[in-house]
Design a protein around this motif. Sequence first.
Motif, PDB file in Angstrom:
ATOM      1  N   ASN A 104      25.689  14.562 -26.881  1.00 48.43           N
ATOM      2  CA  ASN A 104      26.125  15.300 -25.703  1.00 48.43           C
ATOM      3  C   ASN A 104      25.065  16.275 -25.195  1.00 48.43           C
ATOM      4  OD1 ASN A 104      29.294  14.911 -25.082  1.00 48.43           O
ATOM      5  ND2 ASN A 104      28.861  14.554 -27.236  1.00 48.43           N
ATOM      6  N   LEU A 105      24.010  16.473 -25.977  1.00 51.07           N
ATOM      7  CA  LEU A 105      22.915  17.336 -25.527  1.00 51.07           C
ATOM      8  C   LEU A 105      21.887  16.578 -24.691  1.00 51.07           C
ATOM      9  CD1 LEU A 105      22.167  19.434 -28.747  1.00 51.07           C
ATOM     10  CD2 LEU A 105      23.398  20.166 -26.706  1.00 51.07           C
ATOM     11  N   ILE A 106      22.026  15.259 -24.612  1.00 50.22           N
ATOM     12  CA  ILE A 106      21.017  14.454 -23.918  1.00 50.22           C
ATOM     13  C   ILE A 106      20.845  14.863 -22.463  1.00 50.22           C
ATOM     14  CG2 ILE A 106      20.454  12.103 -23.165  1.00 50.22           C
ATOM     15  CD1 ILE A 106      21.736  11.122 -25.792  1.00 50.22           C
ATOM     16  N   PRO A 107      21.937  15.070 -21.665  1.00 49.93           N
ATOM     17  CA  PRO A 107      21.708  15.526 -20.274  1.00 49.93           C
ATOM     18  C   PRO A 107      20.979  16.864 -20.202  1.00 49.93           C
ATOM     19  CG  PRO A 107      23.975  14.765 -20.576  1.00 49.93           C
ATOM     20  CD  PRO A 107      23.363  14.844 -21.937  1.00 49.93           C
ATOM     21  N   ILE A 108      21.278  17.758 -21.158  1.00 45.27           N
ATOM     22  CA  ILE A 108      20.639  19.076 -21.173  1.00 45.27           C
ATOM     23  C   ILE A 108      19.141  18.929 -21.456  1.00 45.27           C
ATOM     24  CG2 ILE A 108      20.683  21.372 -22.204  1.00 45.27           C
ATOM     25  CD1 ILE A 108      23.268  20.692 -20.779  1.00 45.27           C
ATOM     26  N   VAL A 109      18.811  18.176 -22.499  1.00 48.82           N
ATOM     27  CA  VAL A 109      17.406  17.997 -22.884  1.00 48.82           C
ATOM     28  C   VAL A 109      16.643  17.272 -21.782  1.00 48.82           C
ATOM     29  CG1 VAL A 109      15.854  16.980 -24.593  1.00 48.82           C
ATOM     30  CG2 VAL A 109      18.001  18.003 -25.329  1.00 48.82           C
ATOM     31  N   THR A 110      17.281  16.282 -21.158  1.00 45.21           N
ATOM     32  CA  THR A 110      16.639  15.560 -20.061  1.00 45.21           C
ATOM     33  C   THR A 110      16.292  16.492 -18.917  1.00 45.21           C
ATOM     34  OG1 THR A 110      17.892  13.561 -20.653  1.00 45.21           O
ATOM     35  CG2 THR A 110      16.861  13.622 -18.476  1.00 45.21           C
ATOM     36  N   SER A 111      17.223  17.381 -18.577  1.00 45.56           N
ATOM     37  CA  SER A 111      16.976  18.327 -17.492  1.00 45.56           C
ATOM     38  C   SER A 111      15.847  19.291 -17.853  1.00 45.56           C
ATOM     39  CB  SER A 111      18.252  19.105 -17.169  1.00 45.56           C
ATOM     40  OG  SER A 111      18.052  19.974 -16.079  1.00 45.56           O
ATOM     41  N   ILE A 112      15.815  19.766 -19.110  1.00 48.10           N
ATOM     42  CA  ILE A 112      14.762  20.687 -19.538  1.00 48.10           C
ATOM     43  C   ILE A 112      13.385  20.013 -19.443  1.00 48.10           C
ATOM     44  CG2 ILE A 112      13.836  21.973 -21.505  1.00 48.10           C
ATOM     45  CD1 ILE A 112      16.710  22.477 -22.397  1.00 48.10           C
ATOM     46  N   ILE A 113      13.307  18.755 -19.913  1.00 47.85           N
ATOM     47  CA  ILE A 113      12.045  18.020 -19.845  1.00 47.85           C
ATOM     48  C   ILE A 113      11.634  17.808 -18.393  1.00 47.85           C
ATOM     49  CG2 ILE A 113      10.903  15.839 -20.378  1.00 47.85           C
ATOM     50  CD1 ILE A 113      11.344  17.574 -22.814  1.00 47.85           C
ATOM     51  N   ALA A 114      12.605  17.474 -17.531  1.00 44.97           N
ATOM     52  CA  ALA A 114      12.294  17.266 -16.108  1.00 44.97           C
ATOM     53  C   ALA A 114      11.795  18.551 -15.461  1.00 44.97           C
ATOM     54  CB  ALA A 114      13.535  16.749 -15.375  1.00 44.97           C
ATOM     55  N   ILE A 115      12.367  19.693 -15.858  1.00 42.33           N
ATOM     56  CA  ILE A 115      11.919  20.983 -15.320  1.00 42.33           C
ATOM     57  C   ILE A 115      10.499  21.290 -15.793  1.00 42.33           C
ATOM     58  CG2 ILE A 115      12.311  23.479 -15.407  1.00 42.33           C
ATOM     59  CD1 ILE A 115      15.321  22.841 -15.546  1.00 42.33           C
ATOM     60  N   LEU A 116      10.228  21.026 -17.077  1.00 42.88           N
ATOM     61  CA  LEU A 116       8.888  21.280 -17.611  1.00 42.88           C
ATOM     62  C   LEU A 116       7.841  20.374 -16.958  1.00 42.88           C
ATOM     63  CD1 LEU A 116       9.672  21.701 -21.433  1.00 42.88           C
ATOM     64  CD2 LEU A 116       9.160  23.499 -19.767  1.00 42.88           C
ATOM     65  N   LEU A 117       8.232  19.145 -16.622  1.00 44.64           N
ATOM     66  CA  LEU A 117       7.313  18.212 -15.971  1.00 44.64           C
ATOM     67  C   LEU A 117       7.281  18.399 -14.454  1.00 44.64           C
ATOM     68  CD1 LEU A 117       8.079  14.913 -17.958  1.00 44.64           C
ATOM     69  CD2 LEU A 117       6.160  16.486 -18.262  1.00 44.64           C
ATOM     70  N   ARG A 118       8.039  19.379 -13.971  1.00 45.25           N
ATOM     71  CA  ARG A 118       8.126  19.705 -12.543  1.00 45.25           C
ATOM     72  C   ARG A 118       8.701  18.553 -11.719  1.00 45.25           C
ATOM     73  NH1 ARG A 118       2.584  23.202 -11.276  1.00 45.25           N
ATOM     74  NH2 ARG A 118       2.980  24.830 -12.839  1.00 45.25           N
ATOM     75  N   ALA A 119       9.490  17.701 -12.385  1.00 46.49           N
ATOM     76  CA  ALA A 119      10.205  16.666 -11.657  1.00 46.49           C
ATOM     77  C   ALA A 119      11.535  17.189 -11.136  1.00 46.49           C
ATOM     78  CB  ALA A 119      10.449  15.461 -12.575  1.00 46.49           C
ATOM     79  N   GLU A 120      11.931  18.363 -11.603  1.00 41.63           N
ATOM     80  CA  GLU A 120      13.185  18.989 -11.184  1.00 41.63           C
ATOM     81  C   GLU A 120      12.968  20.492 -11.153  1.00 41.63           C
ATOM     82  OE1 GLU A 120      17.627  19.555 -13.132  1.00 41.63           O
ATOM     83  OE2 GLU A 120      16.624  17.623 -13.350  1.00 41.63           O
ATOM     84  N   LYS A 121      13.648  21.179 -10.239  1.00 43.42           N
ATOM     85  CA  LYS A 121      13.519  22.626 -10.108  1.00 43.42           C
ATOM     86  C   LYS A 121      14.796  23.314 -10.571  1.00 43.42           C
ATOM     87  CE  LYS A 121      10.266  22.554  -6.212  1.00 43.42           C
ATOM     88  NZ  LYS A 121      10.014  22.992  -4.810  1.00 43.42           N
ATOM     89  N   LEU A 122      14.627  24.481 -11.186  1.00 44.92           N
ATOM     90  CA  LEU A 122      15.758  25.302 -11.604  1.00 44.92           C
ATOM     91  C   LEU A 122      15.829  26.504 -10.669  1.00 44.92           C
ATOM     92  CD1 LEU A 122      18.033  25.732 -13.661  1.00 44.92           C
ATOM     93  CD2 LEU A 122      16.415  27.019 -15.070  1.00 44.92           C
TER      94      LEU A 122
END
Length: 380
Positions: free
Chosen positions: A119-137
């Motif tokens: 259940n942490l997979i969506p959370i970790v995916t979002s964190i990785i995407a933010i670090l790779l600048r593929a997603e903004k927080l």
Amino acid sequence: MAVVEGGGNKKAALVAESVALPASMVLVQLFSIVLVLLSKLALNTGMRPFVLLAYRNIIGAAAIAPLAFIFERKARKIPNLVEWGWISINATFGVILAMGLYYFGLRGTNATYSVVFLNLIPIVTSIIAILLRAEKLMLTKWPGKMKFFGILVCVGGTMVVSLFKGKMLHNPWPTHLLRPHTQGAATPAVHHSMVAGTLFLCGSCLGYAFWFIIQVRLAKVFPFKYWATTLTCLSGSLQAFVIGILIDPDKSAWRLNWDLQLLTVVYSGVFNTGVAFLLMSWAVKRRGPIYPSMFNSLAMIATVIMDSALLGTSLFLGSIVGTLLVILGLYAFLWGKGKELQEAMAAAAAAKSASDKEDAVNGDEVGGRELEVRRGDEIA
């Protein structure tokens, strides 16, 4: 009369879909629960994780291939070298790292503990995407704040589950149907330390996170999801077979009999790779990418109950509190993510509408100029 009948049929279809969609997602969660418990039992009986991976993905490829022939029969079936490269990378992260490390973590821990990390997979995916600048927080808006709050609560809940046991709760079940079987057949490899199992499960979350990000690139390079899934399963099975042979060359480890191990392989390949993939693809198409994750808490709660009732896993206060925190954080995160997707879709629709209006105005201007030129020609 025909209009009324057409409207009635459309309304009935919408009602049927509103019932079928959540029912299908509940069914997917049921598949996941049974898979985790069956996999735990199979690993406890001595089945090697890479053996399970290799055979499961062969069955999965056989289950998805008919869908590729039906829905993508006109698609190009032989990928070029670049496409094969992305398919192989997709298999490495999705099969070898994500699933493989999860099986090692499940073997060293228990079903209740391991399902928290799924259940942490969506959370970790979002964190990785933010670090790779593929997603903004965006912390200046409420959706961004809720996503950040959800991430913090999920991480805190995981730490509670991992580091705090607390009081052991009274087990309400009078007997455990599968515990004698697993205890009698267990091997020393089952009793890995929780620390090693936790590290494997964390690695699995990272593998899944990168896998989802890689799939976005694969969809652009090879936009045939059924063929891509079939070929990914075949590539993952081949990789698992090679790694499994290198780790343990014993031929007897690859021999399957008519027992629990064969049941686990067939079940996971047909239901979790085939049927679940089809249902989730339909749900994502109708309700968006967030919709399937909204039902993850069902698997967590049901796995805790079934793991305790069937396998006799002890329940501790820390596990219950941590699981509830993960569920709370997951829904806060999904709420924020859903709102961001709605805003992005609304902005895209507004931009498209403005572009269409601008094209219409420009077309009118061009048409007016052409009319003036024609009139001038007629006067001349």
